[in-house]
Write a protein that holds these residues in place. Structure first.
Motif, PDB file in Angstrom:
ATOM      1  N   UNK A 100       0.836  -1.195   0.000  1.00 24.55           N
ATOM      2  CA  UNK A 100       0.000   0.000   0.000  1.00 24.55           C
ATOM      3  C   UNK A 100       0.872   1.247   0.000  1.00 24.55           C
ATOM      4  N   UNK A 101       0.422   2.271  -0.721  1.00 24.07           N
ATOM      5  CA  UNK A 101       1.160   3.537  -0.711  1.00 24.07           C
ATOM      6  C   UNK A 101       0.197   4.710  -0.694  1.00 24.07           C
ATOM      7  N   UNK A 102       0.719   5.857  -0.209  1.00 27.69           N
ATOM      8  CA  UNK A 102      -0.027   7.112  -0.217  1.00 27.69           C
ATOM      9  C   UNK A 102       0.944   8.247  -0.476  1.00 27.69           C
ATOM     10  N   UNK A 103       0.491   9.478  -0.262  1.00 24.08           N
ATOM     11  CA  UNK A 103       1.365  10.646  -0.393  1.00 24.08           C
ATOM     12  C   UNK A 103       1.245  11.509   0.858  1.00 24.08           C
ATOM     13  N   UNK A 104       1.071  10.841   2.012  1.00 21.33           N
ATOM     14  CA  UNK A 104       0.743  11.553   3.247  1.00 21.33           C
ATOM     15  C   UNK A 104       1.467  10.917   4.430  1.00 21.33           C
ATOM     16  N   UNK A 105       2.792  10.826   4.332  1.00 18.38           N
ATOM     17  CA  UNK A 105       3.608  10.322   5.454  1.00 18.38           C
ATOM     18  C   UNK A 105       3.192   8.939   5.930  1.00 18.38           C
ATOM     19  N   UNK A 106       2.666   8.128   5.016  1.00 16.68           N
ATOM     20  CA  UNK A 106       2.298   6.723   5.287  1.00 16.68           C
ATOM     21  C   UNK A 106       1.028   6.572   6.115  1.00 16.68           C
ATOM     22  N   UNK A 107       0.303   7.650   6.425  1.00 19.75           N
ATOM     23  CA  UNK A 107      -0.810   7.492   7.369  1.00 19.75           C
ATOM     24  C   UNK A 107      -1.970   6.695   6.770  1.00 19.75           C
ATOM     25  N   UNK A 108      -2.240   6.879   5.486  1.00 20.71           N
ATOM     26  CA  UNK A 108      -3.348   6.172   4.856  1.00 20.71           C
ATOM     27  C   UNK A 108      -2.926   4.769   4.424  1.00 20.71           C
ATOM     28  N   UNK A 109      -1.700   4.644   3.943  1.00 21.65           N
ATOM     29  CA  UNK A 109      -1.179   3.311   3.643  1.00 21.65           C
ATOM     30  C   UNK A 109      -1.100   2.487   4.918  1.00 21.65           C
ATOM     31  N   UNK A 110      -0.711   3.145   6.015  1.00 19.28           N
ATOM     32  CA  UNK A 110      -0.661   2.450   7.299  1.00 19.28           C
ATOM     33  C   UNK A 110      -2.042   2.008   7.756  1.00 19.28           C
ATOM     34  N   UNK A 111      -3.052   2.842   7.527  1.00 18.81           N
ATOM     35  CA  UNK A 111      -4.422   2.477   7.883  1.00 18.81           C
ATOM     36  C   UNK A 111      -4.878   1.272   7.061  1.00 18.81           C
ATOM     37  N   UNK A 112      -4.544   1.279   5.777  1.00 15.88           N
ATOM     38  CA  UNK A 112      -4.894   0.154   4.921  1.00 15.88           C
ATOM     39  C   UNK A 112      -4.209  -1.121   5.409  1.00 15.88           C
ATOM     40  N   UNK A 113      -2.930  -1.011   5.727  1.00 17.99           N
ATOM     41  CA  UNK A 113      -2.182  -2.178   6.194  1.00 17.99           C
ATOM     42  C   UNK A 113      -2.754  -2.701   7.509  1.00 17.99           C
ATOM     43  N   UNK A 114      -3.093  -1.779   8.427  1.00 21.58           N
ATOM     44  CA  UNK A 114      -3.664  -2.221   9.704  1.00 21.58           C
ATOM     45  C   UNK A 114      -4.999  -2.924   9.477  1.00 21.58           C
ATOM     46  N   UNK A 115      -5.857  -2.371   8.614  1.00 19.68           N
ATOM     47  CA  UNK A 115      -7.160  -2.986   8.365  1.00 19.68           C
ATOM     48  C   UNK A 115      -7.000  -4.393   7.798  1.00 19.68           C
ATOM     49  N   UNK A 116      -6.057  -4.558   6.880  1.00 18.73           N
ATOM     50  CA  UNK A 116      -5.812  -5.888   6.326  1.00 18.73           C
ATOM     51  C   UNK A 116      -5.324  -6.850   7.405  1.00 18.73           C
ATOM     52  N   UNK A 117      -4.426  -6.396   8.241  1.00 22.88           N
ATOM     53  CA  UNK A 117      -3.923  -7.247   9.316  1.00 22.88           C
ATOM     54  C   UNK A 117      -5.027  -7.540  10.335  1.00 22.88           C
ATOM     55  N   UNK A 118      -5.866  -6.563  10.614  1.00 24.12           N
ATOM     56  CA  UNK A 118      -6.982  -6.770  11.538  1.00 24.12           C
ATOM     57  C   UNK A 118      -7.892  -7.882  11.030  1.00 24.12           C
ATOM     58  N   UNK A 119      -8.010  -7.986   9.724  1.00 21.93           N
ATOM     59  CA  UNK A 119      -8.823  -9.045   9.143  1.00 21.93           C
ATOM     60  C   UNK A 119      -7.993 -10.254   8.719  1.00 21.93           C
ATOM     61  N   UNK A 120      -6.823 -10.393   9.335  1.00 25.43           N
ATOM     62  CA  UNK A 120      -6.066 -11.629   9.228  1.00 25.43           C
ATOM     63  C   UNK A 120      -5.128 -11.760   8.057  1.00 25.43           C
ATOM     64  N   UNK A 121      -4.958 -10.691   7.270  1.00 27.24           N
ATOM     65  CA  UNK A 121      -4.071 -10.764   6.112  1.00 27.24           C
ATOM     66  C   UNK A 121      -2.718 -10.145   6.483  1.00 27.24           C
ATOM     67  N   UNK A 122      -1.775 -10.989   6.857  1.00 26.25           N
ATOM     68  CA  UNK A 122      -0.468 -10.507   7.309  1.00 26.25           C
ATOM     69  C   UNK A 122       0.457 -10.140   6.153  1.00 26.25           C
ATOM     70  N   UNK A 123       0.172 -10.621   4.968  1.00 26.09           N
ATOM     71  CA  UNK A 123       1.043 -10.363   3.823  1.00 26.09           C
ATOM     72  C   UNK A 123       0.741  -8.989   3.233  1.00 26.09           C
TER      73      UNK A 123
END
Length: 293
Positions: A100-123
């Protein structure tokens, strides 16, 4: 894949070298957050995606695709079934490594990554430096959207990665719980606010997310510098307590310290999803003004 991945982020060079991998999927989650009081405050940047994006990337509207639009608290994570349905529709499956990528200091990409991990997708990984770094290095872009069919995404909820207001309330005052407030210092101190009340959750340490990003490169600071940034806020990353919970205004920018702590070896950091959007507007929750926890 051309090389092993170390940690929760990947470099632009690594991504470019692996764009043709059949197991790789790239997600563009660019968006913006306007100042408090703006309506709407949370916006996607679909037009930017349509103008140019990393080859193969699909676009995720972070204000609709991965949130519960019916929740009175803004931008709460979507429920398991609609989240899985959207990921499947976008061609993001259980077998894929997602960047995941964004243009905002990783905050939105980080949110996407956390949501995926929250739903069990570690990759899932965050692109270090994001879109800005990719452009600055002159790497390839395109206007073409990828033509892929749906995939199978299975939601497997990991409740330990998310906190509710009641759970945070019960943790207050416990020595084995660390709260990290990722908002700007003035919001932490209470001289500014994005809610009806000002201040911070009692006991929280203020680690503003922007302190963890190199302003010149847009990348996360090196690990030693990350540790020093946490130490400046009174957080010894070598002696973290049993439980660490991050929050901000909307559960978005706090994913930067969450990912930074993962870079430093702490994988079980939880996120208070309601964050100040909820706590700061709830008169039943305690708040503390000033610069001390």
């Amino acid at each position: 894949m051309s090389a092993a991945i170390d940690g929760p982020v990947v470099s632009t060079g690594w991504l470019e070298a692996n764009l043709d991998s059949p197991v790789l999927r790239v997600v563009d989650v660019r968006g913006k957050i306007l100042p408090p009081g703006s309506k709407p405050r949370y916006l996607p940047k679909r037009e930017d995606y349509e103008a140019a994006h990393i080859p193969g990337a699909v676009f995720v509207d972070w204000t609709r695709d991965i949130v519960d639009t019916g929740d009175p608290v803004p931008v709460q994570v979507a429920a398991a079934e609609p989240f899985a349905a959207k990921m499947s529709e976008l061609g993001l499956g259980d077998e894929h490594l997602i960047v995941a990528y964004d243009d905002y200091d990783h905050i939105l990409a980080g949110r996407m990554a956390w949501a995926l991990r929250y739903y069990g997708h570690e990759a899932v990984r965050v692109l270090n430096g994001g879109w800005s770094r990719w452009l600055a290095e002159g790497r390839a872009t395109t206007r073409e959207a990828p033509q892929r069919g749906p995939a199978r995404f299975t939601s497997r909820v990991r409740p330990e990665l998310r906190r509710t207001a009641d759970q945070v309330m019960r943790a207050l005052g416990k020595a084995d719980v660390l709260l990290v407030d990722a908002r700007p210092p003035e919001q932490y101190a209470g001289t500014a606010t994005a809610a009806t009340r000002s201040g911070h959750i009692p006991g929280a340490r203020n680690v503003h997310y922007a302190r963890l990003v190199d302003p010149n490169t847009g990348e996360f600071l090196p690990r030693d510098d990350l540790a020093r940034a946490f130490a400046a806020a009174g957080v010894d990353v070598g002696r973290l307590p049993r439980e660490v919970v991050v929050y901000c205004n909307g559960g978005v920018s706090c994913t930067v310290p969450l990912e930074a702590l993962r870079m430093l070896g702490r994988e079980d950091v939880a996120l208070y999803d309601g964050s100040w959007n909820e706590w700061g507007n709830d008169e039943t929750r305690p708040v503390k003004p000033g610069n001390e926890p």
